[in-house]
Design a protein around this motif. Structure first.
Motif: not given
Length: 420
Positions: A178-187
């Motif tokens: 969830e935090l990575r998603r909020s930072l804009g990190v994609r798969d």
């Protein structure tokens, strides 16, 4: 027992975090703590729930009376210096007073030593000048050695190693995702954490000439290295985003201000961390958060073309970018471990035979290919990542074998004259 923690260094979390962690571990043993902290760290104290007294450098020598008032109100049995080096530096440099005014209160003083000064010549750099730290710690009956960064087996002298950050652990997979998603990190993308500190920005204008030039120019070189990483790499700048980094804005997230909790969360979301200075709060905590890292040092004194030739011989050549950077540097480039400060004698000794260094890769800052390849491996090479993960596990196992922190502290307290 009641303790008064002195943690007056501003513009950094490390000193206060060490103290708060120790106070939390001692609370179950019935030990209460009061803190004296810089206003910069008020949020940490408010969140932790310990009583505290605020100071700032505008007080100058008047800090003595503020601390005296805290002693009268808290009625401690001992004073704890949350970090010996930080206490000494803060009062000598920022307050312009003798750090040992704490003796005026007639209380035992117990220090935490994060760099094992007992093993060094006590020489450090302060704003571009070599200074010898007070040698009082060499004659104190006992002091505490937080691990990490000290070696788990660093005992044998007056220093007693204990495990710091006992509650820090990797985030859950869901929280990390969830935090990575909020930072804009994609798969498929990898996130590299780049920690900096406010004092490093201050050094760009207020340090001696060589230190000032290192503070200004090293980010330019590091930025060049980082731009060579695979395009799937995203950058997480935690702390001041220094002029010169020049990272692509579409792959960059900057958090210049943060709480201690947020810092830990951001570290846990990263795939790797780059440490440009040692000791590194980020790299120490990365071991516990299970994040691989790479740290850089410069162990070469590079004085013009002869120095560049020595570098080329040691590294198997110099890249055009490094040659250009060296040519533009005004004067010799000094060796340094705690960029932009040197601190070579203290930090090099701290790293010697220290298993913490096995948990991250090490690279010479002026060896461009080594730094770039190392960072790429930390982020993308499964074999390297697995090896570093095994080293972190071994290190954490060594931490788990240390005695209970309260037991270690009470031993130090008795030796320092506290009735327990």
């Amino acid at each position: 027992m009641r303790l008064l923690f002195m943690a007056t260094l501003g513009q950094t979390l490390h000193e206060v975090t060490l103290g708060l962690d120790l106070a939390a571990q001692l609370k179950d043993a019935g030990i209460a703590s009061h803190f004296v902290v810089d206003r910069y760290n008020e949020g940490q104290l408010a969140a932790a729930g310990h009583p505290y007294t605020l100071v700032d450098t505008s007080l100058g020598p008047g800090v003595r009376e503020v601390v005296a008032r805290a002693v009268r109100e808290a009625r401690p049995d001992a004073i704890v210096l949350s970090d010996y080096m930080a206490h000494w530096l803060t009062h000598v440099v920022n307050y312009g007073i003798d750090p040992w005014f704490v003796d005026d209160f007639g209380l035992p003083v117990i220090a935490l030593d994060s760099v094992h000064l007992e093993d060094t010549d006590l020489e450090v750099e302060v704003l571009g000048r070599t200074t010898r730290v007070s040698d009082r710690i060499l004659t104190a009956p006992a002091h505490l050695l937080p691990v990490p960064a000290n070696r788990p087996d660093a005992g044998g002298g007056r220093g007693l190693p204990y495990r710091a950050d006992r509650t820090l652990a990797p985030p859950s997979a869901a929280a990390r995702r969830e935090l990575r998603r909020s930072l804009g990190v994609r798969d498929g993308e990898r996130l590299l954490m780049l920690p900096t500190l406010p004092w490093q920005r201050i050094m760009q204008t207020q340090a001696g000439p060589r230190t000032r030039e290192l503070a200004v120019r090293v980010p330019e070189l590091v930025g060049h290295y980082l731009r060579r990483l695979p395009p799937e790499t995203r950058f997480l700048a935690v702390g001041p985003y220094l002029d010169g980094f020049g990272l692509p804005s579409d792959r960059l997230h900057v958090e210049e201000t943060y709480t201690a909790g947020r810092y830990t969360d951001l570290l846990g979301a990263a795939d790797g961390v780059l440490g440009l200075f040692l000791p590194s709060f980020a790299l120490e905590r990365a071991v516990l958060a299970d994040v691989p890292g790479l740290f850089t040092v410069n162990t070469f004194d590079v004085d013009g073309e002869p120095g560049a030739r020595r570098l080329a011989g040691a590294f198997g050549g110099l890249t055009p970018a490094v040659r250009s950077w060296l040519a533009a540097f005004p004067g010799p480039v000094p060796p340094f471990h705690m960029w932009p400060l040197q601190w070579n004698a203290v930090v090099s000794r701290l790293l010697e035979d220290n298993p913490l260094t096995t948990t991250a890769l090490r690279a010479e800052l002026l060896d461009e290919e080594s730094v770039v390849a190392g960072l790429s491996a930390v982020l993308y090479d499964d074999g390297v990542r697995d090896r570093l993960a095994a080293a972190r596990t071994d290190y954490r196992d060594a931490l788990a074998r240390l005695p209970e922190t309260a037991e270690v502290f009470l031993t130090a307290a008795r030796r320092c004259g506290v009735g327990v």
